[in-house]
Motif scaffolding. Structure first.
Motif, PDB file in Angstrom:
ATOM      1  N   ASN A 198       0.829  -1.202   0.000  1.00  0.00           N
ATOM      2  CA  ASN A 198       0.000   0.000   0.000  1.00  0.00           C
ATOM      3  C   ASN A 198       0.872   1.265   0.000  1.00  0.00           C
ATOM      4  N   SER A 199       0.330   2.371   0.512  1.00  0.00           N
ATOM      5  CA  SER A 199       1.051   3.643   0.459  1.00  0.00           C
ATOM      6  C   SER A 199       2.347   3.622   1.258  1.00  0.00           C
ATOM      7  N   THR A 222       4.469   1.212   1.379  1.00  0.00           N
ATOM      8  CA  THR A 222       5.458   0.714   0.411  1.00  0.00           C
ATOM      9  C   THR A 222       5.712   1.755  -0.671  1.00  0.00           C
ATOM     10  N   ALA A 223       4.638   2.335  -1.186  1.00  0.00           N
ATOM     11  CA  ALA A 223       4.741   3.274  -2.307  1.00  0.00           C
ATOM     12  C   ALA A 223       5.614   4.481  -1.970  1.00  0.00           C
ATOM     13  N   GLN A 224       5.610   4.912  -0.708  1.00  0.00           N
ATOM     14  CA  GLN A 224       6.362   6.107  -0.321  1.00  0.00           C
ATOM     15  C   GLN A 224       7.852   5.855  -0.101  1.00  0.00           C
ATOM     16  N   GLY A 256       4.038  -0.069  -5.255  1.00  0.00           N
ATOM     17  CA  GLY A 256       3.107   0.187  -4.166  1.00  0.00           C
ATOM     18  C   GLY A 256       1.836   0.828  -4.699  1.00  0.00           C
ATOM     19  N   PRO A 312      -1.121   3.002  -3.305  1.00  0.00           N
ATOM     20  CA  PRO A 312      -1.685   3.760  -2.184  1.00  0.00           C
ATOM     21  C   PRO A 312      -3.191   3.557  -2.034  1.00  0.00           C
ATOM     22  N   GLY A 313      -3.616   3.384  -0.792  1.00  0.00           N
ATOM     23  CA  GLY A 313      -5.039   3.274  -0.495  1.00  0.00           C
ATOM     24  C   GLY A 313      -5.653   1.916  -0.773  1.00  0.00           C
ATOM     25  N   GLN A 314      -4.854   0.959  -1.217  1.00  0.00           N
ATOM     26  CA  GLN A 314      -5.395  -0.342  -1.614  1.00  0.00           C
ATOM     27  C   GLN A 314      -5.330  -1.361  -0.469  1.00  0.00           C
ATOM     28  N   ASN A 319      -4.919  -1.131   5.623  1.00  0.00           N
ATOM     29  CA  ASN A 319      -6.110  -0.532   5.004  1.00  0.00           C
ATOM     30  C   ASN A 319      -7.328  -1.432   5.188  1.00  0.00           C
ATOM     31  N   HIS A 344       1.866   6.341   8.727  1.00  0.00           N
ATOM     32  CA  HIS A 344       2.971   6.311   7.766  1.00  0.00           C
ATOM     33  C   HIS A 344       4.336   6.540   8.415  1.00  0.00           C
TER      34      HIS A 344
END
Length: 213
Positions: A50-51, A53-55, A71, A73-75, A103, A191
């Motif tokens: 999710n986010s 990981t994405a960040q 990643g 986000p929001g998933q 999430n 986060h």
């Protein structure tokens, strides 16, 4: 004299443009390398989650250019399962680091459903000869309900990974305490900050070294 001033101005302008270009490249180097990895295809490592990981700036954090940050986000885990072909399988990586679940918990998804999604994701990865590595779900700050749910999910993940000989990373032992995610490692309730990502990258590098990747 006029020509001299023009030459000095031109040189100064060129220097500013070069410095601007270098600064831009430095700030956005992770995104630039990610573009090249995507164009080249077949990354060795895929980061999937999710986010949180994405960040992560994984090219910079891991010091290698064969890692793809996919990643979402929001998933939730349902979405990871549904999109795993295009975001992981079709890329043919050697290893996939998967992290999710928070999430789902925020949305009130039942534990049995989260666990079933996670199990299916890991089975698909193994079926395609992609080595899965689970990063256990990180606690949120000061949320007793969320912490209980994260504990339940992580107990399942540790048990399943142990049974299937899947490696897992437990960040909570480094960045959390009895109340949840510690403020010194967070940018908000959920986060992570740079300090936390460095610890995560250290643990990922350890796993990669163990597996010779």
């Amino acid at each position: 004299m006029k020509k001299q001033r023009l030459l000095v101005f031109s040189l100064a302008l060129n220097a500013v443009l070069i410095l601007t270009f270098l600064a831009f490249g430095y700030i956005y180097r992770d995104k630039i390398v990610q573009r090249f990895v995507k164009m080249k295809g077949n990354p060795t490592i895929v980061m999937y989650g999710n986010s949180i990981t994405a960040q992560g700036k994984w090219v910079e954090l891991l010091g290698r250019a064969d890692v793809m940050n996919n990643g979402l986000p929001g998933q939730a885990t349902y979405h990871f399962l549904k999109q795993i072909d295009s975001y992981v399988i079709d890329l043919h990586p050697k290893i996939c680091f998967i992290k999710g679940g928070i999430n789902d918990i925020t949305l009130g998804v039942a534990q049995d459903q989260i666990q079933a999604h996670y199990k299916a994701i890991l089975e698909i990865l193994m079926e395609h000869n992609i080595t899965p590595v689970v990063t256990l779900t990180v606690f949120e700050q000061n949320d007793p309900y969320s912490k209980r749910e994260v504990d339940a999910l992580n107990r399942f993940l540790v048990s399943y990974c142990t049974q299937k000989n899947i490696s897992y990373i437990d960040l909570n032992q480094y960045i959390s305490d009895s109340t949840g995610l510690r403020a010194e490692y967070a940018i908000d309730k959920t986060h992570l900050n740079t300090k936390a990502y460095k610890i995560w990258a250290r643990e990922i590098s350890r796993v990669l070294k163990e597996k010779g990747i």
